[in-house]
Scaffold this motif. Structure first.
Motif, PDB file in Angstrom:
ATOM      1  N   VAL A  49       8.315  72.458   6.265  1.00  0.00           N
ATOM      2  CA  VAL A  49       7.562  73.692   6.471  1.00  0.00           C
ATOM      3  C   VAL A  49       6.094  73.293   6.418  1.00  0.00           C
ATOM      4  CG1 VAL A  49       6.947  75.915   5.449  1.00  0.00           C
ATOM      5  CG2 VAL A  49       9.334  75.214   5.537  1.00  0.00           C
ATOM      6  N   SER A  50       5.316  73.768   7.366  1.00  0.00           N
ATOM      7  CA  SER A  50       3.899  73.409   7.415  1.00  0.00           C
ATOM      8  C   SER A  50       3.159  73.920   6.181  1.00  0.00           C
ATOM      9  CB  SER A  50       3.250  73.995   8.670  1.00  0.00           C
ATOM     10  OG  SER A  50       3.147  75.405   8.558  1.00  0.00           O
ATOM     11  N   MET A  51       2.067  73.232   5.853  1.00  0.00           N
ATOM     12  CA  MET A  51       1.254  73.657   4.717  1.00  0.00           C
ATOM     13  C   MET A  51       0.759  75.081   4.936  1.00  0.00           C
ATOM     14  SD  MET A  51      -2.071  71.905   2.894  1.00  0.00           S
ATOM     15  CE  MET A  51      -3.086  71.847   4.341  1.00  0.00           C
ATOM     16  N   GLU A  52       0.410  75.425   6.154  1.00  0.00           N
ATOM     17  CA  GLU A  52      -0.094  76.772   6.443  1.00  0.00           C
ATOM     18  C   GLU A  52       0.933  77.836   6.050  1.00  0.00           C
ATOM     19  OE1 GLU A  52      -0.354  74.118   8.581  1.00  0.00           O
ATOM     20  OE2 GLU A  52      -2.481  73.883   8.114  1.00  0.00           O
ATOM     21  N   LYS A  53       2.213  77.568   6.342  1.00  0.00           N
ATOM     22  CA  LYS A  53       3.260  78.532   5.968  1.00  0.00           C
ATOM     23  C   LYS A  53       3.459  78.562   4.456  1.00  0.00           C
ATOM     24  CE  LYS A  53       6.115  78.950  10.072  1.00  0.00           C
ATOM     25  NZ  LYS A  53       7.463  78.830  10.622  1.00  0.00           N
ATOM     26  N   VAL A  54       3.452  77.399   3.815  1.00  0.00           N
ATOM     27  CA  VAL A  54       3.625  77.338   2.356  1.00  0.00           C
ATOM     28  C   VAL A  54       2.510  78.123   1.672  1.00  0.00           C
ATOM     29  CG1 VAL A  54       3.691  75.824   0.333  1.00  0.00           C
ATOM     30  CG2 VAL A  54       4.864  75.131   2.429  1.00  0.00           C
ATOM     31  N   LEU A  55       1.302  78.022   2.217  1.00  0.00           N
ATOM     32  CA  LEU A  55       0.151  78.697   1.609  1.00  0.00           C
ATOM     33  C   LEU A  55       0.198  80.209   1.745  1.00  0.00           C
ATOM     34  CD1 LEU A  55      -2.751  76.242   2.488  1.00  0.00           C
ATOM     35  CD2 LEU A  55      -1.400  76.401   0.379  1.00  0.00           C
ATOM     36  N   THR A  56       1.164  80.730   2.513  1.00  0.00           N
ATOM     37  CA  THR A  56       1.316  82.183   2.602  1.00  0.00           C
ATOM     38  C   THR A  56       2.072  82.742   1.406  1.00  0.00           C
ATOM     39  OG1 THR A  56       3.392  82.096   3.875  1.00  0.00           O
ATOM     40  CG2 THR A  56       1.313  82.123   5.143  1.00  0.00           C
ATOM     41  N   LEU A  57       2.691  81.878   0.605  1.00  0.00           N
ATOM     42  CA  LEU A  57       3.398  82.355  -0.591  1.00  0.00           C
ATOM     43  C   LEU A  57       2.390  83.027  -1.531  1.00  0.00           C
ATOM     44  CD1 LEU A  57       5.713  79.308  -1.392  1.00  0.00           C
ATOM     45  CD2 LEU A  57       6.451  81.576  -0.647  1.00  0.00           C
ATOM     46  N   ARG A  66      -4.611  75.180  -3.988  1.00  0.00           N
ATOM     47  CA  ARG A  66      -3.397  75.314  -3.184  1.00  0.00           C
ATOM     48  C   ARG A  66      -3.216  74.197  -2.165  1.00  0.00           C
ATOM     49  NH1 ARG A  66      -6.956  79.149  -2.525  1.00  0.00           N
ATOM     50  NH2 ARG A  66      -8.005  79.436  -0.528  1.00  0.00           N
ATOM     51  N   LYS A  67      -4.267  73.801  -1.471  1.00  0.00           N
ATOM     52  CA  LYS A  67      -4.123  72.732  -0.473  1.00  0.00           C
ATOM     53  C   LYS A  67      -3.859  71.387  -1.138  1.00  0.00           C
ATOM     54  CE  LYS A  67      -6.670  74.910   3.253  1.00  0.00           C
ATOM     55  NZ  LYS A  67      -7.831  74.841   4.148  1.00  0.00           N
ATOM     56  N   ARG A  68      -4.543  71.121  -2.235  1.00  0.00           N
ATOM     57  CA  ARG A  68      -4.301  69.867  -2.967  1.00  0.00           C
ATOM     58  C   ARG A  68      -2.875  69.830  -3.498  1.00  0.00           C
ATOM     59  NH1 ARG A  68      -5.555  65.194  -2.551  1.00  0.00           N
ATOM     60  NH2 ARG A  68      -5.075  64.771  -4.702  1.00  0.00           N
ATOM     61  N   ILE A  69      -2.378  70.959  -3.974  1.00  0.00           N
ATOM     62  CA  ILE A  69      -1.000  71.022  -4.477  1.00  0.00           C
ATOM     63  C   ILE A  69      -0.042  70.613  -3.363  1.00  0.00           C
ATOM     64  CG2 ILE A  69       0.829  72.597  -5.245  1.00  0.00           C
ATOM     65  CD1 ILE A  69      -1.424  74.136  -6.792  1.00  0.00           C
ATOM     66  N   CYS A  70      -0.212  71.170  -2.184  1.00  0.00           N
ATOM     67  CA  CYS A  70       0.665  70.812  -1.058  1.00  0.00           C
ATOM     68  C   CYS A  70       0.549  69.325  -0.732  1.00  0.00           C
ATOM     69  CB  CYS A  70       0.341  71.656   0.172  1.00  0.00           C
ATOM     70  SG  CYS A  70       0.899  73.361   0.030  1.00  0.00           S
ATOM     71  N   HIS A  71      -0.662  68.802  -0.704  1.00  0.00           N
ATOM     72  CA  HIS A  71      -0.838  67.383  -0.380  1.00  0.00           C
ATOM     73  C   HIS A  71      -0.200  66.470  -1.422  1.00  0.00           C
ATOM     74  CE1 HIS A  71      -3.160  67.405   3.309  1.00  0.00           C
ATOM     75  NE2 HIS A  71      -3.821  68.452   2.833  1.00  0.00           N
ATOM     76  N   VAL A  72      -0.324  66.831  -2.680  1.00  0.00           N
ATOM     77  CA  VAL A  72       0.241  65.995  -3.747  1.00  0.00           C
ATOM     78  C   VAL A  72       1.768  65.981  -3.700  1.00  0.00           C
ATOM     79  CG1 VAL A  72       0.554  65.888  -6.265  1.00  0.00           C
ATOM     80  CG2 VAL A  72      -1.742  66.085  -5.288  1.00  0.00           C
ATOM     81  N   PHE A  73       2.384  67.105  -3.396  1.00  0.00           N
ATOM     82  CA  PHE A  73       3.844  67.174  -3.406  1.00  0.00           C
ATOM     83  C   PHE A  73       4.482  66.833  -2.056  1.00  0.00           C
ATOM     84  CE2 PHE A  73       2.802  69.377  -7.275  1.00  0.00           C
ATOM     85  CZ  PHE A  73       3.764  68.896  -8.145  1.00  0.00           C
ATOM     86  N   ASP A  80       0.028  65.632   5.997  1.00  0.00           N
ATOM     87  CA  ASP A  80      -0.394  66.946   6.478  1.00  0.00           C
ATOM     88  C   ASP A  80      -0.101  68.078   5.492  1.00  0.00           C
ATOM     89  OD1 ASP A  80       2.360  67.082   6.679  1.00  0.00           O
ATOM     90  OD2 ASP A  80       2.397  67.422   8.849  1.00  0.00           O
ATOM     91  N   GLY A  81       0.443  67.747   4.326  1.00  0.00           N
ATOM     92  CA  GLY A  81       0.720  68.769   3.322  1.00  0.00           C
ATOM     93  C   GLY A  81       1.981  69.558   3.574  1.00  0.00           C
ATOM     94  N   SER A  82       2.737  69.209   4.624  1.00  0.00           N
ATOM     95  CA  SER A  82       3.992  69.920   4.882  1.00  0.00           C
ATOM     96  C   SER A  82       5.020  69.533   3.822  1.00  0.00           C
ATOM     97  CB  SER A  82       4.521  69.578   6.278  1.00  0.00           C
ATOM     98  OG  SER A  82       4.837  68.192   6.369  1.00  0.00           O
ATOM     99  N   LEU A  83       5.962  70.438   3.559  1.00  0.00           N
ATOM    100  CA  LEU A  83       6.935  70.226   2.491  1.00  0.00           C
ATOM    101  C   LEU A  83       8.369  70.314   3.008  1.00  0.00           C
ATOM    102  CD1 LEU A  83       5.437  72.476  -0.364  1.00  0.00           C
ATOM    103  CD2 LEU A  83       5.055  70.038   0.001  1.00  0.00           C
ATOM    104  N   THR A  84       9.220  69.410   2.511  1.00  0.00           N
ATOM    105  CA  THR A  84      10.661  69.555   2.684  1.00  0.00           C
ATOM    106  C   THR A  84      11.149  70.451   1.557  1.00  0.00           C
ATOM    107  OG1 THR A  84      11.213  67.685   1.256  1.00  0.00           O
ATOM    108  CG2 THR A  84      10.878  67.194   3.620  1.00  0.00           C
ATOM    109  N   PHE A  85      12.419  70.848   1.608  1.00  0.00           N
ATOM    110  CA  PHE A  85      12.966  71.643   0.504  1.00  0.00           C
ATOM    111  C   PHE A  85      12.880  70.864  -0.808  1.00  0.00           C
ATOM    112  CE2 PHE A  85      16.743  73.126  -1.992  1.00  0.00           C
ATOM    113  CZ  PHE A  85      16.174  74.334  -2.393  1.00  0.00           C
ATOM    114  N   GLU A  86      13.158  69.561  -0.762  1.00  0.00           N
ATOM    115  CA  GLU A  86      13.092  68.761  -1.987  1.00  0.00           C
ATOM    116  C   GLU A  86      11.658  68.634  -2.507  1.00  0.00           C
ATOM    117  OE1 GLU A  86      15.418  65.190  -1.403  1.00  0.00           O
ATOM    118  OE2 GLU A  86      17.282  66.357  -1.429  1.00  0.00           O
ATOM    119  N   ASP A  87      10.671  68.524  -1.606  1.00  0.00           N
ATOM    120  CA  ASP A  87       9.263  68.537  -2.029  1.00  0.00           C
ATOM    121  C   ASP A  87       8.949  69.861  -2.729  1.00  0.00           C
ATOM    122  OD1 ASP A  87       8.892  66.093  -0.654  1.00  0.00           O
ATOM    123  OD2 ASP A  87       7.969  67.059   1.091  1.00  0.00           O
TER     124      ASP A  87
END
Length: 188
Positions: A49-57, A66-73, A80-87
């Motif tokens: 899921v793209s970082m942009e979508k995750v940041l809508t939570l 919020r952006k650093r959190i996505c990048h770290v995980f 690009d800060g995108s996340l898998t379900f496991e991330d």
């Protein structure tokens, strides 16, 4: 909730419970929320899921990091800060009430280490302060105020006096901050 359980295989659910600080119910809710972000009900669990979508939570929307959190995980090779379900589960696990002080402080350090060099230097500390105070003209510190604040932080935290704060020094400071564990959390 019964329908959600059938979408996440029991063996995966058990594995996720063993590998995280999350309960069965928290994992199932995370799966539901992640699926909603994906725009479909079922996996595959490896899709991102793209970082942009995750940041809508709503739980992340107002977090200044919020952006650093996505990048770290994010485990994305594209950084690009995108996340898998496991991330996503790793993120929620580190921010859960059940995560240890060591885990929380480790991830907080990584989030605050903006240049990913393993230390918090003056540039990282300035970015951290700007995230916390906001970067508007009304809230931004003057150059002198920022210099003094960073000097005070380093004086208090930099045990080996090398001009930076390493993970061990950061964890030492955090261990003396009783509110840290309760404030470092994200609950879906």
């Amino acid at each position: 909730m019964g329908g959600t359980a059938s979408k996440l295989p029991k063996d995966l659910l058990s594995e996720y419970q063993e590998l995280t600080f999350l309960t069965k119910q928290e994992i199932l809710l995370a799966h539901k929320r992640f699926s909603e972000l994906q725009g479909r009900e079922n996996g595959p669990y490896s899709s991102r899921v793209s970082m942009e979508k995750v940041l809508t939570l709503p739980e992340l929307k107002s977090n200044p990091f919020r952006k650093r959190i996505c990048h770290v995980f994010s485990t994305s090779d594209l950084r690009d800060g995108s996340l898998t379900f496991e991330d996503f589960l790793d993120l929620l696990s580190a921010f859960s009430d059940s995560a240890t002080l060591e885990i929380k402080s480790h991830y907080a350090f990584r989030i605050f280490d903006f240049d990913d060099d393993g230390t918090l230097d003056a540039r990282d500390l300035e970015k951290l302060v700007n995230c916390l105070t906001g970067e508007t003209d009304d809230t931004r510190l003057t150059v002198e105020e920022m210099r003094q604040l960073i000097s005070n932080i380093l004086e208090e935290s930099d045990i080996d006096k090398d001009g930076t704060v390493n993970l061990s020094e950061f964890q030492h400071v955090i261990s003396r901050s009783p509110d840290f564990v309760s404030s470092f959390k994200i609950v879906l």
